[in-house]
Every structure is written in structure tokens, then in C-alpha cells.
Design an enzyme around this catalytic site. Structure first.
Site, mmCIF file in Angstrom:
data_model
loop_
_atom_site.group_PDB
_atom_site.id
_atom_site.type_symbol
_atom_site.label_atom_id
_atom_site.label_comp_id
_atom_site.label_asym_id
_atom_site.label_seq_id
_atom_site.Cartn_x
_atom_site.Cartn_y
_atom_site.Cartn_z
ATOM 1 N N ALA A 250 47.209 58.461 22.300
ATOM 2 C CA ALA A 250 48.662 58.265 22.422
ATOM 3 C C ALA A 250 49.081 57.055 21.596
ATOM 4 O O ALA A 250 48.266 56.182 21.311
ATOM 5 C CB ALA A 250 49.065 58.080 23.878
ATOM 6 N N PHE A 251 50.363 57.022 21.220
ATOM 7 C CA PHE A 251 50.799 55.952 20.319
ATOM 8 C C PHE A 251 50.699 54.577 20.959
ATOM 9 O O PHE A 251 50.698 53.567 20.262
ATOM 10 C CB PHE A 251 52.227 56.225 19.825
ATOM 11 C CG PHE A 251 53.308 55.613 20.667
ATOM 12 C CD1 PHE A 251 53.658 56.164 21.885
ATOM 13 C CD2 PHE A 251 53.974 54.480 20.233
ATOM 14 C CE1 PHE A 251 54.662 55.600 22.662
ATOM 15 C CE2 PHE A 251 54.985 53.913 20.995
ATOM 16 C CZ PHE A 251 55.317 54.467 22.214
ATOM 17 N N LYS A 252 50.592 54.536 22.289
ATOM 18 C CA LYS A 252 50.483 53.230 22.956
ATOM 19 C C LYS A 252 49.235 52.472 22.524
ATOM 20 O O LYS A 252 49.193 51.244 22.611
ATOM 21 C CB LYS A 252 50.529 53.419 24.462
ATOM 22 C CG LYS A 252 51.897 53.898 24.913
ATOM 23 C CD LYS A 252 52.054 54.021 26.398
ATOM 24 C CE LYS A 252 53.482 54.334 26.783
ATOM 25 N NZ LYS A 252 53.903 55.697 26.386
ATOM 26 N N ASP A 253 48.228 53.190 22.018
ATOM 27 C CA ASP A 253 47.025 52.515 21.509
ATOM 28 C C ASP A 253 47.346 51.547 20.371
ATOM 29 O O ASP A 253 46.691 50.521 20.228
ATOM 30 C CB ASP A 253 46.024 53.549 20.961
ATOM 31 C CG ASP A 253 45.331 54.340 22.062
ATOM 32 O OD1 ASP A 253 45.132 53.805 23.164
ATOM 33 O OD2 ASP A 253 44.981 55.510 21.800
ATOM 34 N N LEU B 101 48.457 48.494 22.165
ATOM 35 C CA LEU B 101 47.581 47.934 23.199
ATOM 36 C C LEU B 101 46.188 47.566 22.689
ATOM 37 O O LEU B 101 45.552 46.664 23.234
ATOM 38 C CB LEU B 101 47.506 48.890 24.393
ATOM 39 C CG LEU B 101 48.790 48.833 25.240
ATOM 40 C CD1 LEU B 101 48.877 50.009 26.198
ATOM 41 C CD2 LEU B 101 48.874 47.512 26.018
#
Ligand SMILES: *Cc1c(COP(=O)(O)O)cnc(C)c1O
Length: 471
Positions: free
Chosen positions: A118-121, A124
Site C-alpha cells: 500500500a502507498f502508506k509504505d 512509513l
């Protein structure tokens, strides 16, 4: 760079303090005291004598050029380079955030090549490294606690797994996450990673986290910290892919962004303030359409959240919108605080007409789509180009097609693909007739051993477990 609170009543801080603080003491969000301009340009020599030609050969190197003004003087260039190259080494695509063309003027920027798909990687992975670096320098240690209904938890866990100075405890609702999402959290084998299945709903998990933060004694004793989407460093890290994508084209780009908390689209707005060649933004939502109603009808009224096939956008109050509101108010913190207090009390936010004209018209357009239309869009794009979208990204290609064709410009339209289709196999299978395969590094996910704990929906019990796990 110094940072100020959007509510105008908290001390200014430097980058490291902002990173660790998350929320400001007045309840506001931190923003830089000015927007820096890009100091390097790609493909051309700066004409104003201030900008230099970018020498970046990789995404990580460009990330250093873009983000350095935000982190200095707390973090120097050599250290930032080191942290970025470590963070982006974990991505499966060498370009980190590659562009794929799906139609004449339509591109998809794939933001899902990180460890949890997911783009949150993208944010994060870097935030974990930044936390560890700042804490090590201070000889300090924190416990990150968070609640998740799926994506954020696994991306946060992966970002800090193996960090020496961070423990993480993630609460999730027992039996209410997808198998892929749960296994991505519970199969991480690192001594500082702990997951807790709570006998309750996602809202119960969130309430437990809030209660732990509100228990001042408990919070101090355990040095609690958070990496939720209001953390400035996450927004900062997301400005980079807007810069790299828009610089690829000769004409200013339009970005279509599947939106929940407004963090992603805000990062794009900041990239444009910094001078990235961006024309405007399309905001897409699912049936939770508060932002679409706001942009199109000046109606920001919170309604009940409805579950959809794009669960990471099932949000009714977009917390990062506060940062844009602060700008719309000419950076008047008191006025921003007042508006938000009123919003909380009456459930409705009203913006003056000239503010709307100046900040929204010409910059943001919006559209929302229900589940049936989203699934149809996945099928349409697959039939036309062979490209398989996840349901979140499909709302944004649908919005791009609906809105950009009505505009008389011929610049590129870039849809941000925020998740790998294999994360949402049911909706994708319904659309294209087969379940997408997990990428190789996760192919054995279902054989991996799960390690988790279970707790009742009870504050004292969860607090006791947190202390026991992180001792
Ligand atoms: C978190 C998330 C979003 C929404 O991002 P915001 O920054 O909250 O707007 C969209 N798609 C996916 C797959 C996500 O995980």
C-alpha cells in the site's frame, strides 16, 4: 525549518520534536513556518540563479533534495541520504514509484511496491528510520500504539520492525480484518512488534488507543507515541512522488487522488507550492463523500461512515484538511481553531466564498463513486488496457475520466494507485474474473506462523498487556 501549530497556541518546534510529538499541545497539526521552493530542478538548469540542476539518479536521491529543507538543521544531508536509501531499498521496483500509461493522456503512478503493498509504505518506511535515528541521538525510547482496520497497521509495523528504539503495539478488531491484512501484521517476526486482537470493533480499538493517550500517567510511564496520518513526516515523505512524476512531463500534470484523510492530496498541494509543475488535483471518494460534497457544494457535514469495497477511504472527517484550512485562513491559527471547534459541535464547516474561490476553484475538483461503479471501472480499465486496478485506485481513474475530459487542456493526467490489487482480491475478482496473485515476497504469507495476543474490550486489561509486552 521551524514548525507552527494550525491552531496558533502551541510552541514552535524543530523537525525532530514535530516528528515525535505528532499532535501539537493545542490540538492542532504542525506545518512548516513557510513553504520552501524546490532547490533543484530536473532536466533543466535553474533560471532564477537559485535553483540548481538535480543530479539525483534515483528516487531516494531525489527524495533527499526535496525533503532536506524540511528537516534541517536537525538532520543533515548525509544522514538524510543514509535514511532514504535504507527506506527505499525495501521496494520491489527500482523506480520506487513508477508510471504506467493506460490511455492517451492517462497514466497510473504505482505507489504500492513497498513491503505491505500500500502507498502508506512510502511514508512509513522512512518515518520508522527517522524515529529510530532521532531517538538514538537522544538516548530515548518510545512505544507506538495504534488502532487499525487493516492497511495502516501493517505499514506501520513494517516501517518500525527492527528499529532498536521503538516498540509498536497495534490493536485490531478480532475477526474483522481481511486474512491478508491480519497475516501481514501477525506474521512479522521482530521482538519489538506486538499485535493485539481486541474483542470488539475498529471503533472500540480506536477508543482504547485514545483512552491510553488520555491517561497522562500511563502515557508518560510508557513514552507513548503515534504514527497516524496527521504526523507531519508522513505528509512530507509523500510530496516526493508528486515531484518525480510531474517532472517526467513537458506540460503541467493533473493528479487524480483516491482520498480519505486528505493526507495524500495535501502532499500534492504542498509539492505544487514548492514549484513542482502541477496543474491541479482531482479528489476521488467512495460513498463516504464528505470531501466531494465540500468541493462541489460547500457542504462539509459529517455523516455516518458506510463500509465499502475501498475500506481505507471509509472516513468522514478528513483530519489533514486542517492543514489546508489553516492556509485558507491566511495562517490565522485562532480562526482555524474556532472553525474546527464549531465543526465538532454542529457537524458542519462553513467557508467564506472568496476563500473558496482562492484556494479551491482551479485547484481541486472532486467526484465520488459507489461500489458497483467502482467494480465496473476496474473491469472497464482491464478490458481497455489489460491493467488491473485495486478498488481505491479505480475511484480515481473513474474521476479522472469523468472530470478531465470536460476540460480543454491536453496535459497528462496521473492517477495515484494506492494499493496493489491483490490486497483486495474479492472486488477485483468480481470485476475481472480471477483473483490477482500476491507478489512473490508475500506468496507464502498464508504458510507463515502468526503471533498475536487477544484482549477483552477493556482499558485496564489492554494497558496491562501493553506494559507486559514492552517491558
Ligand atoms: C490510506 C489509503 C488511502 C487514503 O489516503 P489518505 O491519505 O487518507 O487520503 C487510499 N487508498 C489506500 C489503499 C490507502 O491505504
Amino acid at each position: 525549518m521551524r514548525y507552527v501549530s494550525t491552531r496558533g497556541d502551541a510552541p514552535d518546534l524543530g523537525f525532530s520534536d514535530v516528528l515525535l510529538a505528532g499532535l501539537a499541545t493545542d490540538g492542532g497539526l504542525y506545518v512548516p513556518d513557510r513553504w520552501p521552493t524546490l532547490t533543484h530542478q530536473n532536466g533543466q538548469n535553474g533560471q532564477d540563479g537559485q535553483t540548481r540542476r538535480s543530479t539525483a539518479a534515483t528516487y531516494a536521491e531525489r527524495a533527499v533534495e526535496v525533503m532536506l529543507p524540511f528537516v534541517e538543521p536537525d538532520i543533515d544531508e548525509v544522514t538524510l541520504s543514509h535514511l532514504c536509501s535504507e527506506a527505499y531499498a525495501n521496494f520491489r521496483h527500482p523506480a520506487v514509484a513508477p508510471l504506467v500509461q493506460i490511455d492517451h493522456r492517462q497514466w497510473v503512478q504505482e505507489l504500492f511496491h513497498g513491503p505491505t503493498l500500500a502507498f502508506k509504505d512510502i511514508a512509513l518506511q522512512l518515518v520508522g528510520k527517522l524515529f529510530d535515528h532521532v531517538l538514538a541521538a537522544r538516548g530515548d525510547r518510545v512505544t507506538i500504539v495504534g488502532a487499525t482496520s487493516g492497511d495502516t497497521g501493517s505499514a506501520a509495523i513494517d516501517g518500525v520492525s527492527g528499529c532498536d528504539n521503538v516498540d509498536i503495539v497495534i490493536l485490531y478488531p478480532l475477526g474483522r480484518t481481511s486474512d491478508v491484512q491480519r497475516k501481514q501484521m501477525t506474521t512479522v517476526d521482530a521482538p519489538n512488534v506486538h499485535t493485539v486482537a481486541v474483542e470488539g470493533t475498529f471503533d472500540d480499538c480506536q477508543d482504547l488507543v485514545k483512552a491510553m493517550f488520555n491517561d497522562v500517567d500511563f502515557r508518560r510511564r510508557n513514552q507513548l507515541s503515534a504514527v497516524n496520518s496527521i504526523n507531519w513526516a508522513r505528509v512530507m515523505a509523500q510530496t516526493v512522488y508528486y515531484v518525480t512524476a510531474s517532472e517526467t512531463f513537458a506540460q503541467p500534470a493533473t493528479f487524480s487522488v483516491p482520498t480519505g484523510n486528505f493526507g495524500n492530496v495535501l502532499a500534492g498541494w504542498i509539492a505544487r507550492e514548492m514549484g513542482a509543475p502541477i496543474r491541479d488535483f482531482i479528489i476521488s471518494s467512495n460513498s463516504n463523500d464528505i470531501l466531494t460534497r465540500f468541493v462541489n457544494d460547500n457542504d462539509m457535514t459529517a455523516r455516518a461512515v458506510v463500509p465499502t469495497v475501498s475500506p481505507s477511504m471509509d472516513i468522514q472527517v478528513s483530519s489533514n484538511f486542517e492543514r489546508l484550512l489553516f492556509e485558507m485562513n491566511g495562517r490565522a491559527g485562532g480562526m482555524t481553531a474556532e472553525q474546527l471547534t464549531r465543526f465538532r459541535a454542529v457537524g458542519r464547516l462553513d467557508i467564506e466564498t472568496d476563500q473558496r474561490e482562492q484556494y479551491l476553484a482551479g485547484s481541486f475538483r472532486a467526484a465520488c463513486f459507489d461500489d458497483a461503479t467502482t467494480v465496473t471501472e476496474i473491469r472497464r480499465v482491464f478490458d481497455a488496457s489489460g491493467y488491473v486496478l485495486d478498488p481505491h485506485s479505480a475511484t480515481a481513474t473513474a474521476a479522472a475520466r469523468m472530470l478531465s475530459s470536460r476540460r480543454d487542456h491536453d496535459g497528462p493526467v496521473i492517477t495515484l494507485a494506492t494499493a496493489h490489487p491483490a490486497k483486495f482480491p474479492d472486488a477485483v475478482a468480481e470485476a475481472v474474473g480471477r483473483r490477482p496473485d500476491l507478489p512473490e515476497h508475500l506468496a507464502d504469507l498464508f504458510e507463515r506462523e502468526e503471533r498475536t495476543h487477544t484482549a477483552p474490550n477493556d482499558l485496564a486489561a489492554v494497558q496491562q498487556l501493553v506494559e507486559q509486552l514492552t517491558r
